[in-house]
Design a protein around this motif. Structure first.
Motif, mmCIF file in Angstrom:
data_model
loop_
_atom_site.group_PDB
_atom_site.id
_atom_site.type_symbol
_atom_site.label_atom_id
_atom_site.label_comp_id
_atom_site.label_asym_id
_atom_site.label_seq_id
_atom_site.Cartn_x
_atom_site.Cartn_y
_atom_site.Cartn_z
ATOM 1 N N SER A 207 0.830 -1.200 0.000
ATOM 2 C CA SER A 207 0.000 0.000 0.000
ATOM 3 C C SER A 207 0.867 1.254 0.000
ATOM 4 N N GLY A 208 1.986 1.201 0.704
ATOM 5 C CA GLY A 208 2.871 2.353 0.720
ATOM 6 C C GLY A 208 3.463 2.625 -0.648
ATOM 7 N N SER B 161 0.821 4.367 -2.694
ATOM 8 C CA SER B 161 0.623 5.784 -2.385
ATOM 9 C C SER B 161 1.838 6.595 -2.802
ATOM 10 N N ARG C 3 -5.126 7.946 -1.228
ATOM 11 C CA ARG C 3 -5.521 7.841 0.185
ATOM 12 C C ARG C 3 -6.456 6.665 0.404
ATOM 13 N N VAL D 258 -4.622 3.341 0.300
ATOM 14 C CA VAL D 258 -3.822 3.123 1.506
ATOM 15 C C VAL D 258 -4.715 2.786 2.692
ATOM 16 N N THR E 261 -6.056 -0.868 2.479
ATOM 17 C CA THR E 261 -5.109 -1.941 2.822
ATOM 18 C C THR E 261 -4.757 -1.904 4.293
ATOM 19 N N GLU E 262 -4.723 -0.698 4.873
ATOM 20 C CA GLU E 262 -4.414 -0.628 6.297
ATOM 21 C C GLU E 262 -5.527 -1.266 7.123
#
Lengths: 310, 259
Positions: free
Chosen positions: A218-219, A222, A299, A302, A305-306
């Motif tokens: 995910s990082g 982004s 956003r 991210v 996934t978080e």
């Protein structure tokens, strides 16, 4: 215990807390006001152009016809830049995070960050004076041997100031953003997960595939999206490098190239008057919406996934 | 499959810092050997040097010899990746791969070793390993679910299944129960009892009752003081260590008078 809780509501508020809360709140509100102000300005000033036609829109029948080639050019340049920059940036971030000794990786990371400090005018100059001429033989080669692909149909530009050159310059400009964020996330991979892979006899690359990429996915998305945002909005370098003629084409190496919204505004605003100014501002609104949507999408990805991870 | 381990005059360094000094011992095949001692005495470091995992830390190196079944572990010709493929490890906290299913977690090591696994072979490995780890009956209906969805004790047994799926010669366990509740701990200890018929097991533990319950031999480590290297104080059959140790320091430690 219970008495302190009961009286907390009435306890005198400390002056420091009040002042700090006020400043913090003020800063937060200022951002929203600035953003709303920009959106409002773009909408009000751009509105008259929506009904315009003819000279103010460089001869286009309506605003949509006018802005579409610009949107196309903007997206094409930005996406090409990302296609070049993302693999490179992730490779660099992996090298810094896992392959080089700490002392060297610090220096390399610092150099990459320095790329972000180079003014875009300088990138533009470099693109015109150095990169473009250097790429000319490559473009001729591409035309000759890969000319059957629509991307390389040619005729190859004689100056090298093509959308591909502009994209390469853009790629170098977004490289530091993607690298810095990816490196940060790679180094945060839990030791436990990396050791799980190592203990099974994973090589370093297998360890990265098993532990680092799933953690950093995910990082990385982004980071790429932030890079895309930068590439979409970049003005000066593109305006200088690209020899634009406002066409819609996937031909990447010819001398007729689509322009981008930001470059178009920069090049035409100084001489624009009347309705033409409104048209340029309206195209700015379109760019604003596109970048906003890109950042919003980043956003959302991210956040999703978080949530899955927790 | 199971192999004995001979350690002779082993010094382990982190950079210039000597963490473990002069360890010599023989770990018997198909038995459980426990490492006990106070925190910082180097027992985990020694364990990690047995599959060269300590090399993950920059600057770590060893002097001396570790020989597993006649093969010198620190021979310059030996690839640490190969060593780790033959010596499984289970960690203090359960660490299944978070994005993988239970099924894929068990297969992770096999997939590294051989690219192509037939579906039937893969199914066999998963079933055999999970049965071996006493987890099969609990998860057989949800093999496709993420490994992170299991309880802590189940996750740890999943990690054991993952480690034994590649049929290692030796199984190293670094405080495998310290993050688990007593019921899960007892399940893991039962499992260790069963596994020792097939594997050579070395376990680091802070829990002396656990060492007494699961191991045949026990090694007691201690350090002379802060900043001094850890040393092997006594290595004897577990029964002897806990009833009639040779060294007064061992006696003091296991009776709770220090450490």
């Amino acid at each position: 215990m219970s008495t302190t809780i009961a009286t907390r509501d009435k306890a005198p508020r400390r002056r420091g807390d009040v002042i700090f809360a006020g400043i913090a709140r003020g800063a937060g509100i200022a951002i929203l006001v600035a953003l709303a102000g920009v959106a409002l300005f773009l909408t009000l000033e751009g509105f008259p152009a929506l009904g315009a036609s003819g000279a103010a829109l460089d001869g286009a029948a309506n605003f949509l016809d006018y802005v579409w080639p610009l949107v196309f050019g903007t997206l094409l340049a930005a996406i090409l830049a990302l296609l070049i920059a993302t693999p490179l940036a992730i490779g660099v971030a992996l090298v810094i995070a896992f392959y080089t000794p700490r002392r060297i990786s610090g220096v390399v990371g610092y150099m990459i960050d320095l790329l972000a400090a180079v003014p875009s005018v300088v990138y533009g100059l470099w693109g015109i004076a150095f990169l473009g001429p250097q790429l000319k033989p490559l473009y001729q080669w591409l035309e000759e041997y890969l000319g059957f692909l629509p991307f390389f149909a040619g005729p190859a530009s004689s100056t090298g100031r093509t959308i591909l050159t502009a994209s390469i310059v853009l790629a170098i400009m977004v490289l530091p953003i993607i690298t810095a964020i990816s490196r940060e996330i790679f180094t945060q991979t839990p030791q436990l997960h990396m050791e799980a892979a190592m203990a099974l006899g994973a090589t370093r690359w297998e360890m990265i595939k098993l532990s680092v990429f799933p953690y950093a996915r995910s990082g990385m998305v982004s980071a790429t999206m932030l890079g895309l945002g930068r590439a979409l909005g970049e003005t000066m370098a593109v305006a200088m490098v690209l020899s634009a003629s406002g066409v819609v084409t996937f031909n990447l190496i010819s001398s007729t190239n689509p322009s981008t919204i930001a470059a178009n505004i920069a090049l035409n605003f100084p001489e624009a008057t009347g309705l033409k100014v409104n048209a340029l501002i309206a195209s700015g609104l379109v760019l604003f919406v596109i970048t906003f949507a890109v950042n919003f999408a980043a956003r959302a990805i991210v956040a999703r996934t978080e949530r899955e991870r927790s | 499959m199971a192999k004995s381990i001979d350690i002779s005059d082993l010094d382990i360094y982190y950079g210039d810092f000597l963490a473990v000094e002069g360890v010599s011992m023989s770990v018997r095949a198909r038995s459980v050997t426990a490492f006990i001692g106070p925190s910082g005495c180097g027992k985990s470091t020694l364990l990690r040097s047995l599959n060269r995992m300590h090399e993950v830390t920059p600057g770590a190196r060893v002097d001396g010899k570790v020989v597993i079944d006649g093969q010198e572990l620190y021979d310059p010709m030996i690839d640490p990746v190969e060593v780790r493929r033959q010596i499984g490890m289970v960690f203090q906290r359960p660490n299944p791969f978070p994005t993988m299913s239970i099924y894929e977690n068990v297969l992770a090591g096999s997939r590294l070793n051989s690219r192509k696994l037939k579906k039937s072979e893969a199914d066999d490995i998963v079933e055999r390993s999970l049965k071996h780890a006493n987890l099969w009956s609990e998860v057989k209906d949800r093999l496709g679910k993420p490994g992170m969805g299991l309880s802590g004790g189940q996750q740890q047994r999943l990690c054991i299944a993952r480690a034994i799926a590649v049929e290692p010669q030796v199984l190293l366990m670094d405080e495998p129960c310290s993050a688990l509740d007593p019921i899960s701990t007892s399940a893991i200890e039962d499992l260790i009892h069963e596994l020792k018929t097939d594997y050579t097991i070395v376990i680091v533990t802070h829990n002396m009752q656990q060492a007494a319950r699961v191991s045949e031999d026990t090694a007691f480590f201690n350090l002379a003081g802060a900043g001094k290297p850890g040393r092997l104080i006594e290595f004897n059959p577990t029964k002897k260590i806990f009833s009639n140790p040779d060294e007064p320091a061992t006696e003091a430690y296991i009776s709770g008078r220090f450490g």
